[in-house]
Structures are given as structure tokens and as C-alpha cells.
Design a protein around this motif. Structure first.
Motif, mmCIF file in Angstrom:
data_model
loop_
_atom_site.group_PDB
_atom_site.id
_atom_site.type_symbol
_atom_site.label_atom_id
_atom_site.label_comp_id
_atom_site.label_asym_id
_atom_site.label_seq_id
_atom_site.Cartn_x
_atom_site.Cartn_y
_atom_site.Cartn_z
ATOM 1 N N TRP A 34 0.786 -1.238 0.000
ATOM 2 C CA TRP A 34 0.000 0.000 0.000
ATOM 3 C C TRP A 34 0.820 1.292 0.000
ATOM 4 C CZ3 TRP A 34 -5.312 0.405 -0.034
ATOM 5 C CH2 TRP A 34 -5.863 1.630 0.344
ATOM 6 N N TYR A 35 1.705 1.448 0.969
ATOM 7 C CA TYR A 35 2.396 2.736 1.118
ATOM 8 C C TYR A 35 3.606 2.880 0.206
ATOM 9 C CZ TYR A 35 -0.304 3.723 5.331
ATOM 10 O OH TYR A 35 -1.303 3.969 6.220
ATOM 11 N N SER A 36 4.210 1.754 -0.172
ATOM 12 C CA SER A 36 5.437 1.835 -0.965
ATOM 13 C C SER A 36 5.148 1.786 -2.458
ATOM 14 C CB SER A 36 6.379 0.696 -0.596
ATOM 15 O OG SER A 36 6.483 0.577 0.801
ATOM 16 N N ASP A 37 3.861 1.643 -2.806
ATOM 17 C CA ASP A 37 3.412 1.601 -4.208
ATOM 18 C C ASP A 37 3.994 0.407 -4.978
ATOM 19 O OD1 ASP A 37 2.185 4.009 -3.607
ATOM 20 O OD2 ASP A 37 3.778 5.222 -4.482
ATOM 21 N N ARG A 38 4.491 -0.579 -4.248
ATOM 22 C CA ARG A 38 5.138 -1.723 -4.904
ATOM 23 C C ARG A 38 4.146 -2.866 -5.121
ATOM 24 N NH1 ARG A 38 9.503 -4.404 -1.392
ATOM 25 N NH2 ARG A 38 7.738 -4.340 0.043
ATOM 26 N N ILE A 43 5.602 -13.112 -6.099
ATOM 27 C CA ILE A 43 6.277 -14.133 -5.285
ATOM 28 C C ILE A 43 6.010 -15.507 -5.899
ATOM 29 C CG2 ILE A 43 6.398 -15.190 -2.975
ATOM 30 C CD1 ILE A 43 5.315 -12.509 -1.859
ATOM 31 N N SER A 44 7.057 -16.279 -6.091
ATOM 32 C CA SER A 44 6.889 -17.629 -6.625
ATOM 33 C C SER A 44 6.302 -18.528 -5.534
ATOM 34 C CB SER A 44 8.245 -18.169 -7.077
ATOM 35 O OG SER A 44 8.150 -19.566 -7.215
ATOM 36 N N THR A 45 5.219 -19.244 -5.881
ATOM 37 C CA THR A 45 4.596 -20.097 -4.855
ATOM 38 C C THR A 45 5.461 -21.327 -4.547
ATOM 39 O OG1 THR A 45 3.272 -21.168 -6.583
ATOM 40 C CG2 THR A 45 2.197 -19.426 -5.306
ATOM 41 N N SER A 46 6.324 -21.700 -5.476
ATOM 42 C CA SER A 46 7.180 -22.869 -5.213
ATOM 43 C C SER A 46 8.438 -22.491 -4.433
ATOM 44 C CB SER A 46 7.559 -23.556 -6.522
ATOM 45 O OG SER A 46 8.167 -22.620 -7.388
ATOM 46 N N ASN A 47 8.800 -21.210 -4.474
ATOM 47 C CA ASN A 47 9.948 -20.739 -3.700
ATOM 48 C C ASN A 47 9.675 -19.295 -3.292
ATOM 49 O OD1 ASN A 47 12.383 -19.945 -2.618
ATOM 50 N ND2 ASN A 47 13.475 -19.918 -4.587
ATOM 51 N N VAL A 48 9.154 -19.114 -2.088
ATOM 52 C CA VAL A 48 8.695 -17.772 -1.684
ATOM 53 C C VAL A 48 9.836 -16.766 -1.527
ATOM 54 C CG1 VAL A 48 6.569 -18.629 -0.636
ATOM 55 C CG2 VAL A 48 8.615 -18.305 0.793
ATOM 56 N N ASN A 49 11.065 -17.269 -1.520
ATOM 57 C CA ASN A 49 12.199 -16.343 -1.461
ATOM 58 C C ASN A 49 12.475 -15.712 -2.819
ATOM 59 O OD1 ASN A 49 12.766 -16.783 1.302
ATOM 60 N ND2 ASN A 49 13.654 -18.758 0.739
ATOM 61 N N SER A 50 11.876 -16.290 -3.850
ATOM 62 C CA SER A 50 12.029 -15.727 -5.180
ATOM 63 C C SER A 50 10.959 -14.669 -5.382
ATOM 64 C CB SER A 50 11.901 -16.841 -6.224
ATOM 65 O OG SER A 50 11.740 -16.266 -7.492
ATOM 66 N N GLN A 51 11.376 -13.395 -5.243
ATOM 67 C CA GLN A 51 10.428 -12.280 -5.326
ATOM 68 C C GLN A 51 10.923 -11.240 -6.322
ATOM 69 O OE1 GLN A 51 9.733 -10.692 -1.398
ATOM 70 N NE2 GLN A 51 9.046 -12.656 -0.581
ATOM 71 N N ARG A 52 9.998 -10.749 -7.149
ATOM 72 C CA ARG A 52 10.292 -9.640 -8.055
ATOM 73 C C ARG A 52 9.371 -8.492 -7.668
ATOM 74 N NH1 ARG A 52 8.674 -11.719 -13.584
ATOM 75 N NH2 ARG A 52 7.041 -12.707 -12.379
ATOM 76 N N THR A 53 9.736 -7.257 -8.021
ATOM 77 C CA THR A 53 8.865 -6.130 -7.680
ATOM 78 C C THR A 53 8.680 -5.197 -8.867
ATOM 79 O OG1 THR A 53 10.667 -4.764 -6.861
ATOM 80 C CG2 THR A 53 9.512 -6.076 -5.221
ATOM 81 N N VAL A 54 7.555 -4.494 -8.845
ATOM 82 C CA VAL A 54 7.288 -3.472 -9.852
ATOM 83 C C VAL A 54 6.515 -2.336 -9.176
ATOM 84 C CG1 VAL A 54 5.210 -4.701 -10.654
ATOM 85 C CG2 VAL A 54 6.242 -2.975 -12.127
ATOM 86 N N ILE A 113 -0.045 -4.951 -16.356
ATOM 87 C CA ILE A 113 1.378 -5.289 -16.265
ATOM 88 C C ILE A 113 1.615 -6.643 -16.918
ATOM 89 C CG2 ILE A 113 3.246 -5.857 -14.627
ATOM 90 C CD1 ILE A 113 1.825 -3.865 -12.686
ATOM 91 N N ASP A 114 2.654 -6.716 -17.749
ATOM 92 C CA ASP A 114 3.034 -7.987 -18.364
ATOM 93 C C ASP A 114 3.673 -8.858 -17.270
ATOM 94 O OD1 ASP A 114 3.829 -9.504 -21.016
ATOM 95 O OD2 ASP A 114 5.558 -9.534 -19.655
ATOM 96 N N THR A 115 3.139 -10.063 -17.070
ATOM 97 C CA THR A 115 3.589 -10.851 -15.916
ATOM 98 C C THR A 115 4.983 -11.458 -16.109
ATOM 99 O OG1 THR A 115 2.352 -12.732 -16.782
ATOM 100 C CG2 THR A 115 1.301 -11.444 -15.025
ATOM 101 N N SER A 116 5.435 -11.645 -17.343
ATOM 102 C CA SER A 116 6.780 -12.228 -17.485
ATOM 103 C C SER A 116 7.878 -11.188 -17.318
ATOM 104 C CB SER A 116 6.911 -12.985 -18.805
ATOM 105 O OG SER A 116 6.412 -12.210 -19.845
ATOM 106 N N SER A 117 7.663 -9.990 -17.870
ATOM 107 C CA SER A 117 8.707 -8.955 -17.749
ATOM 108 C C SER A 117 8.442 -7.982 -16.607
ATOM 109 C CB SER A 117 8.790 -8.173 -19.063
ATOM 110 O OG SER A 117 7.562 -7.494 -19.300
ATOM 111 N N LEU A 118 7.262 -8.039 -16.031
ATOM 112 C CA LEU A 118 6.787 -7.055 -15.038
ATOM 113 C C LEU A 118 6.923 -5.624 -15.561
ATOM 114 C CD1 LEU A 118 7.680 -8.222 -11.389
ATOM 115 C CD2 LEU A 118 5.583 -8.547 -12.690
ATOM 116 N N SER A 119 6.665 -5.444 -16.837
ATOM 117 C CA SER A 119 6.681 -4.088 -17.391
ATOM 118 C C SER A 119 5.243 -3.609 -17.579
ATOM 119 C CB SER A 119 7.419 -4.073 -18.732
ATOM 120 O OG SER A 119 6.800 -4.977 -19.621
#
Lengths: 174, 315
Positions: free
Chosen positions: B112-116, B120-131, B162-168
Motif C-alpha cells: 500500500w504505502y510503498s506503491d510496490r 512471489i513464486s509459490t514454489s519458492n517464496v524467497n524468489s520475489q520480483r517487484t514493480v 502489467i506484463d507478468t513475465s517482464s513485469l513491465s
């Protein structure tokens, strides 16, 4: 540099002003008054006379702007709260209003007061419900005085003291 | 004959077991999730999660329920076979909106506040991308083909694709003031945005986003929307009218308004039993609506300040 900081601070403030937090808070209080519902509703719906029953309010100033009705509450402790009337529904005996501006440590506050008959014959129940947010609008840490606890405590105080005195004023009037 | 009736009853109860439909209702005020059996219309479990839970996403395939804890800066992962929290994912910030891609591979979370937006990958929650998508991201939804994530950017008055593969960012679609909940039609061709400050729903034609969306007036401070599977009707919660609007999409009009509990927020469909469930923040309850009758048939007491922002029915 100082000027730049001031501009940054101002910009931050201006776009945060549009947002409110993600966790709304609620205060809900009721009181039973030994008086007919019509008599209680007449007092509750009188938007420009809140000082007649609320012990924290020194005076109320009513204002009409076109179709809209506002009031300025001047508190005995100093400071004012500016409120807008949303609806005063005689059929439901329900008054809805919101805070536009003022010293209350809350954001996006709206509330209603409703009068219902009972539980006993010749008695009325007044329900007062407020929904609002804390004033701090960024990620934690949340500064003291701008948190949920401060907001809830303030509104709880307003409702508790107000309802107790509303009961007293109505039951003592003939 | 008696035997037959008995057998019929047995097979019916067996099938009821096989097709149990559960609703996961987040309760902001007591930091729990109420698990409702929608057929029996009663609470089966109460699960303690993180501080001030809001958003919810469910996965039948993964047997998981994901809950955003906005004041706890985390996501609780519930195992829906055990009905308990098996993992807590820390999220720096204030997670609110949450949705799962239809292929169950990616969990999207709005901070909410960071606009991000976090992916998160459900098979590996440590794998996170942001946009960064827009100001105060709220509702999220992913297209049926998993290719596009839509974000309601509340303070930008836009829905962002947002394009889910490139997060653009592919497209910014102007909607009404303060979009909060969003939903897609089941064919993914229409997008519905609830505009809190305008008291409207914007209907966006996804096949032609250059065409401005049309709007439909609903009740006061609407929050969330969902379409029926036939895509003929929309259901919208009106938080400050304590009601649900039923919109007919052909005539673009509200055809019925049903009174529910105080301050209704999240709503989801149980297509198995043809029910609509509505979480009432103000009265700590869930209203169960029979869709065919367009009538509230029961009210279930839940936890304090129920929200259930997202798709909360596991069936």
C-alpha cells in the motif's frame, strides 16, 4: 537546500493527503435513555446544537452551503472540529455525518447516531458508531499520537462522555 | 425402497464431503481467519494469523490459503488440509491486496504505502520480483491466460496492466476516483473497477482498452466487485449503505439492492451452491446470499472486523 527540503516535505504531504491507511478503526457505543424515541431523536438530530448535550463542546456554529449543512464545534479544551451532515433520516431516526477538518486525531472519519425504541416501554437506545483511520499515512514506525490507539481512545472518550451526558440532559428535562 | 432412500442419503452425504466448499474470512480486529463451510453455513475453524489480516487468495491445487497481514508486514500461508498456518512470509511494508495467477505459480501482493507490487513464486517464496505500478495499489487480478496482471492504483485513479513475465507496464487505463476492488469477467474480456469516491463501477473492454470505460452508478463508498460465471451480472458491496448492488450488464443498470451487515467489504461466489458470501466489517459477520432468489438466507457470526479482500472461496 533548506528550501528544497521544504518543497520535498510539502510534496510528500500533498500526495499523502489523498490517501488514508489500510486499516479502518471502529468505535461503537450504546446507551439506554428513559424517554420516548421521538424525544431522544429530536435532540440527536439537532445538528447545530451539539453543545446542548455534549460536555466537551463549548459551542456549535451551523452553516449552510447550498444544499449542504456543516457545523463547527468549538471544544472546551480549545480547538475546533468542522463536520458535514450527510443525512438526518426521520424514518430510521439516523443521523450520519463526517469530519471535514479539525483537531481530532483521526482521518477519514464518518459516523452515525441512531435512536431505536426499547428495550423497555418508554425507553430508547442510542447507538453511536464511528469509522475512521489513524492520522499517520506511511509505513511504520508510527509516531506516538498518530497511531490507531490514539485515534480509538479519542473517539471512545467523545462517545462515552457524550452518551452519558445525553442521557442525563434528556432524563432531567421535563 | 427404504434401502434405496438410505443409500441415496449416504451417497449424498458422501458427495457433500467430497465437494466441501470453504470460505476463508480475514478478521482485522482479532487477527484471525474464520473458516466457513458454505453448505452448512457455519464456522468450522478459527485460525490465528498475523496482525490485522485483510487480503486473501486461495489455491485448490496447492491446498493453500494466503493472507496479507497489513499491520504485521507479513503473509500467512495456511495449509487448507490441516487448517493451520505453516509459513509466514515477511514483507517489508503494508501488504493489502493479494491474488494468485490462475496457473498457481505466482502470488501477487500490493504494498500500500510503498506503491510496490511483489510477485512471489509459490514454489519458492524467497524468489520475489517487484514493480512500481501506481499510487496506493489495492485490488489485483490476473488474466485467465496468466499473461497480464491488473492493479487498481487507487491514488492514481487508474487500473494498470502489467506484463507478468517482464513485469513491465503495458497500459494505464483511466477509471473513476479511487479504484479499490477490481475483477475480470470469466472470459477475461471485461474488467470491472469499483471507484470508491465516485460511487461507480467502471467497465473496461479489455479487447479494446483505447475505448473509454463506461460507468454504472452504485451505492455509497463501494469497495469490491465480482461477476457471475455467465457474465450477465455484477455484485458490488456498498460500504456506507450496508448493501450489495446487483448490476445487469446487458442494460448496465442496478436491478436489485440487498441489505447486508454493516460496512460490507469483500465478496466471493460459491458456484457449487450458487451462493454469494459477503464479509461485513461493521457487524463482524458474513451474509450468505442465495443468488437465484437474490436474498440473504443467513448471517454467520465471524471474528472482529471481517474484511476478506480477495477471492476467498475454496471449492
Amino acid at each position: 537546500m533548506k528550501k528544497l527540503l521544504a518543497i520535498i516535505a510539502l510534496t510528500a504531504l500533498s500526495f499523502n493527503a489523498a490517501a488514508h491507511g489500510p486499516s479502518p478503526q471502529k468505535v461503537e457505543k450504546t446507551i439506554v435513555i428513559k424517554a420516548a424515541p421521538a424525544k431522544v431523536w429530536a435532540v440527536v438530530k439537532d445538528f447545530g446544537n451539539m453543545h446542548a448535550w455534549h460536555p466537551a463542546i463549548a459551542s456549535t456554529k451551523l452553516e449552510k452551503k447550498g444544499d449542504e449543512t456543516f457545523r463547527t464545534l468549538t471544544l472546551k479544551d480549545g480547538g475546533t472540529i468542522y463536520e458535514k451532515l450527510r443525512t438526518a433520516d426521520d424514518a430510521d431516526m439516523k443521523l450520519r455525518y463526517e469530519i471535514v477538518d479539525g483537531v481530532a486525531p483521526v482521518a477519514d472519519y464518518n459516523a452515525f447516531m441512531q435512536v431505536t425504541a426499547g428495550p423497555g416501554a418508554g425507553e430508547s437506545t442510542v447507538t453511536w458508531v464511528g469509522r475512521f483511520y489513524r492520522t499517520y499515512k506511511l509505513n511504520p514506525p508510527i509516531p506516538a499520537g498518530q497511531d490507531d490507539e490514539t485515534a480509538v481512545k479519542f473517539i471512545t472518550g467523545v462517545f462515552d462522555s457524550g452518551l452519558a451526558n445525553l442521557k442525563k440532559v434528556i432524563e432531567n428535562s421535563k | 425402497m427404504k434401502n434405496f432412500v438410505w443409500l441415496l442419503a449416504l451417497s449424498m452425504s458422501l458427495s457433500a464431503c467430497q465437494h466441501q466448499t470453504l470460505a476463508y474470512i480475514t478478521n482485522q480486529g482479532d487477527h484471525t481467519v474464520s473458516v466457513i463451510d458454505t453448505r452448512q453455513q457455519k464456522i468450522m475453524h478459527t485460525i490465528t494469523v498475523g496482525k490485522a489480516p485483510v487480503g486473501v487468495a486461495v489455491s485448490k491445487k496447492l491446498q493453500r490459503v494466503y493472507v496479507t497481514n497489513v499491520e504485521g508486514a507479513s503473509i500467512s500461508v495456511i495449509d487448507s488440509t490441516q487448517q493451520k498456518v505453516i509459513q509466514t512470509i515477511p514483507v517489508k511494508g503494508s501488504p493489502v491486496g493479494i491474488t494468485l495467477s490462475p496457473d498457481n505459480q505466482t502470488l501477487y501482493v500490493a504494498d500500500w504505502y510503498s506503491d510496490r507490487i511483489l510477485a512471489i513464486s509459490t514454489s519458492n517464496v524467497n524468489s520475489q520480483r517487484t514493480v512500481i505500478a501506481g499510487k496506493a495499489p489495492a485490488g489485483l487480478v490476473v488474466s485467465p491466460d496468466n499473461q497480464t496482471l491488473y492493479v487498481a492504483a487507487r491514488d492514481s485513479n487508474q487500473v494498470v496492466a502489467i506484463d507478468t513475465s517482464s513485469l513491465s507496464i503495458q497500459k494505464r487505463i483511466d477509471v473513476g476516483k479511487h479504484p479499490f476492488g477490481i475483477a475480470l469477467s470469466h472470459d477475461g474480456k471485461q474488467l470491472f473497477s469499483v471507484n470508491v469516491y465516485d460511487n461507480t463501477v467502471s467497465v473496461v473492454d479489455i479487447t479494446n482498452t483505447d475505448q473509454p470505460p463506461y460507468t454504472i452508478k452504485v451505492g455509497e463508498h463501494p469497495y469490491c466487485v465480482i461477476a457471475n460465471p455467465e457474465n450477465t451480472q455484477l455484485y458490488v458491496t456498498n460500504t456506507q449503505d450496508d448493501s450489495v448492488s446487483v448490476i445487469d450488464l446487458a442494460t448496465r443498470k442496478v436491478i436489485t439492492t440487498m441489505n447486508v451487515g454493516m460496512t460490507p467489504e469483500g465478496l466471493s461466489l460459491d458456484t457449487e451452491n450458487n451462493l454469494l458470501l459477503v464479509a461485513n466489517w461493521g457487524t463482524n459477520s458474513v451474509s450468505v446470499i442465495d443468488i437465484a432468489q437474490k436474498k440473504v438466507i443467513s448471517t454467520i457470526k465471524t471474528g472482529d472486523k471481517s474484511r476478506a479482500f480477495g477471492q476467498f472461496i475454496l471449492q
